[in-house]
Scaffold this motif. Structure first.
Motif, PDB file in Angstrom:
ATOM      1  N   LYS A 153       0.829  -1.211   0.000  1.00 19.21           N
ATOM      2  CA  LYS A 153       0.000   0.000   0.000  1.00 19.21           C
ATOM      3  C   LYS A 153       0.859   1.255   0.000  1.00 19.21           C
ATOM      4  CE  LYS A 153      -2.496   0.761   3.763  1.00 19.21           C
ATOM      5  NZ  LYS A 153      -3.652   0.453   4.605  1.00 19.21           N
ATOM      6  N   HIS A 156       2.593   1.893  -3.159  1.00 22.92           N
ATOM      7  CA  HIS A 156       1.657   2.199  -4.250  1.00 22.92           C
ATOM      8  C   HIS A 156       1.398   3.694  -4.384  1.00 22.92           C
ATOM      9  CE1 HIS A 156      -1.289   0.897  -7.193  1.00 22.92           C
ATOM     10  NE2 HIS A 156      -2.261   1.564  -6.595  1.00 22.92           N
ATOM     11  N   TYR A 157       1.352   4.377  -3.249  1.00 21.80           N
ATOM     12  CA  TYR A 157       0.940   5.784  -3.271  1.00 21.80           C
ATOM     13  C   TYR A 157       2.084   6.755  -2.974  1.00 21.80           C
ATOM     14  CZ  TYR A 157      -3.901   4.070  -3.309  1.00 21.80           C
ATOM     15  OH  TYR A 157      -5.086   3.457  -3.640  1.00 21.80           O
ATOM     16  N   CYS A 160       2.122   9.986  -4.838  1.00 20.68           N
ATOM     17  CA  CYS A 160       1.038  10.900  -4.450  1.00 20.68           C
ATOM     18  C   CYS A 160       1.460  11.706  -3.221  1.00 20.68           C
ATOM     19  CB  CYS A 160      -0.233  10.108  -4.149  1.00 20.68           C
ATOM     20  SG  CYS A 160      -0.749   9.000  -5.478  1.00 20.68           S
ATOM     21  N   GLU A 183     -13.880  11.258 -10.251  1.00 19.50           N
ATOM     22  CA  GLU A 183     -12.902  10.229 -10.641  1.00 19.50           C
ATOM     23  C   GLU A 183     -12.616   9.311  -9.463  1.00 19.50           C
ATOM     24  OE1 GLU A 183     -11.714   9.897 -13.604  1.00 19.50           O
ATOM     25  OE2 GLU A 183     -11.634  11.862 -14.609  1.00 19.50           O
ATOM     26  N   ASN A 184     -12.211   8.097  -9.735  1.00 16.46           N
ATOM     27  CA  ASN A 184     -11.851   7.174  -8.662  1.00 16.46           C
ATOM     28  C   ASN A 184     -10.392   7.361  -8.246  1.00 16.46           C
ATOM     29  OD1 ASN A 184     -10.191   5.741 -10.442  1.00 16.46           O
ATOM     30  ND2 ASN A 184     -11.869   4.375 -11.037  1.00 16.46           N
ATOM     31  N   GLY A 186      -7.829   5.454  -8.445  1.00 16.61           N
ATOM     32  CA  GLY A 186      -6.831   5.043  -9.430  1.00 16.61           C
ATOM     33  C   GLY A 186      -6.537   6.150 -10.430  1.00 16.61           C
ATOM     34  N   ALA A 187      -7.564   6.827 -10.868  1.00 16.55           N
ATOM     35  CA  ALA A 187      -7.372   7.910 -11.834  1.00 16.55           C
ATOM     36  C   ALA A 187      -6.609   9.066 -11.199  1.00 16.55           C
ATOM     37  CB  ALA A 187      -8.721   8.392 -12.353  1.00 16.55           C
ATOM     38  N   ARG A 189      -4.561   8.840  -8.705  1.00 17.91           N
ATOM     39  CA  ARG A 189      -3.201   8.370  -8.509  1.00 17.91           C
ATOM     40  C   ARG A 189      -2.387   8.504  -9.795  1.00 17.91           C
ATOM     41  NH1 ARG A 189      -0.774   3.656  -9.621  1.00 17.91           N
ATOM     42  NH2 ARG A 189       1.092   3.157  -8.415  1.00 17.91           N
ATOM     43  N   GLN A 190      -2.956   8.095 -10.885  1.00 21.44           N
ATOM     44  CA  GLN A 190      -2.252   8.220 -12.166  1.00 21.44           C
ATOM     45  C   GLN A 190      -1.908   9.678 -12.460  1.00 21.44           C
ATOM     46  OE1 GLN A 190      -0.942   6.002 -14.265  1.00 21.44           O
ATOM     47  NE2 GLN A 190      -1.547   4.410 -12.821  1.00 21.44           N
TER      48      GLN A 190
END
Lengths: 255, 255
Positions: A153, A156-157, A160, A183-184, A186-187, A189-190
């Motif tokens: 986790k 992953h971020y 960000c 947006e969710n 994942g979006a 984060r991208q």
DNA sequence: AGAAGGACCAGTGGTCCGTA
DNA sequence: AGAAGGACCAGTGGTCCGTA
């Protein structure tokens, strides 16, 4: 002070015991507990009933609305996870079995505190002193009861969090925009990659230098994908793509 | 310039080929080449005949006095190693199948150059950039032909090199004294610890800080034993041993 | 579908011990 | 005996993919 660092829905020592039982049960007979690819079976984790002290105002819920197992805590055989993140504005508290982004960033600050403790212990004991959030730190966090912190986790971020550290205003704007658009996570984060690559350009696309220049960020490993994106931007960012032979690759456009 | 860095008796590409053959022969039948505890059998390394360019004035010999196999290079089935070190004074050239300590320290400088090359490559390719002499650097050194460099050897003498970096005069005196007394390399190596621990005392027994303060030393991992000795010196160095309960251990006597 | 995280895996730091 | 270094091993960084 310490309790303020607890998450809205953390697991506690009970879960650890559950894990221990699971582990012991696995080694039936006393052999060295083979860890084949199949070690996914046993479900024995438990969630504890939430106590008053746990309410720290960070997110709240997961109490009366417990539907899946009728009365008290969840039955054995349920696998407890953290609630998923949703895109929240700065200061906004997530509701309904969700966690917000302020809480996400808060986890990074917690990891930093765990690192500081591990460092302090290592120095006292005359051992190697980690400068980054390593496996050792994650293990320490888990042992200390922060079972909601885990390596996949946090890794992953990381980028960000990096944007949050390096350009809090920009990060806040991005959050508001993505929440607005519905947006969710994942979006969102991208979308955090692009402004970081742009910032790195001012440092010759040296993303490590950018991370190291910030004291709270320098303890995190640079994510592979972010490093690659900065490299591509440095190489392909100019107008023409070099057609020349192998050796000296595109010079970095420094400042 | 490059040839000046070669050792008096380095192995060359031929040896690498020998190793390859050995490796391939091991996997008889095509199965994944089990690496049990027994993988020590095959002897197939070869030594090449010394060429003129290899004479760089660093140590010399290993030519006409080749006794073990009559004529040219050693026969297949001989395992070639570097000559053992002997305690030499600064500037003294070792003779008779021995290597001197100037040569030992020279190997550390070579490793540093290999690290610089690995770093430069990593930056070009946008990969993680090592700050220390890692496995990757040793592999690169070997691939580049420096087969006489290996990890156990370099780690074994790191603290000797540290003393050479941090107090060259003291290091030189120690070498002269141990040569005078006819001590072997192991005894000299052991003696290198003490002055380093003494120096660390001036930095609160923080041996990492001492290493990191020196640019050529900072790329080397602090040896476990040296770290332990500094820790013990910090804890037990004072007059009385603390009889109090567990927590705050002896405060470091800083400067 | 979107997301959390147990568990895997290649390659690391560290050094033992079979070798010469 | 003293010493060089292949090879091992526990624990790492990294992230996939079975899970919820």
């Amino acid at each position: 002070r310490r309790l303020l660092l607890l998450p809205p829905n953390h697991l506690d020592a009970i879960s650890q015991e559950g894990l221990s039982e699971e582990r012991e049960a696995a080694g039936s007979g006393g052999e060295p507990a083979r860890k084949g690819k199949q070690r996914r079976g046993g479900k024995s984790k438990r969630k504890k009933a939430k106590t008053d002290e746990d309410d720290d105002g960070w997110g709240e819920e997961e109490d009366s609305s417990e539907t899946e197992s009728g009365g008290g805590g969840p039955a054995a055989g349920e696998r407890q996870r953290e609630h998923p993140f949703i895109v929240t504005e700065p200061g906004e508290v997530a509701r309904a079995k969700k966690n917000g982004l302020d809480y996400l960033f808060h986890l990074y600050e917690q990891c930093r505190e765990f690192l500081l403790q591990v460092q302090s212990l290592a120095k006292e004991r005359g051992q190697k002193c980690p400068t980054k959030v390593t496996n050792q730190v994650f293990r320490y966090a888990k042992r200390t009861g922060a079972s909601y912190i885990n390596k996949p986790k946090m890794r992953h971020y990381v980028h960000c969090y990096a944007l949050h550290c390096l350009d809090e205003e920009g990060s806040n704007e991005l959050r508001r925009a993505f929440k607005e658009r519905g947006e969710n996570v994942g979006a969102w984060r991208q979308a955090c990659y692009k402004p970081l690559v742009a910032m790195s350009a001012n440092h010759g696309y040296d993303i490590d230098a950018l991370f190291n220049a910030h004291p709270r960020l320098s303890i995190w490993y640079v994510p592979t994908k972010l490093r690659q994106m900065c490299h591509v931007a440095r190489s392909g960012g100019g107008a023409a793509t070099s057609a020349a032979g192998g050796l000296p690759p595109p010079p970095p456009p420094m400042f």
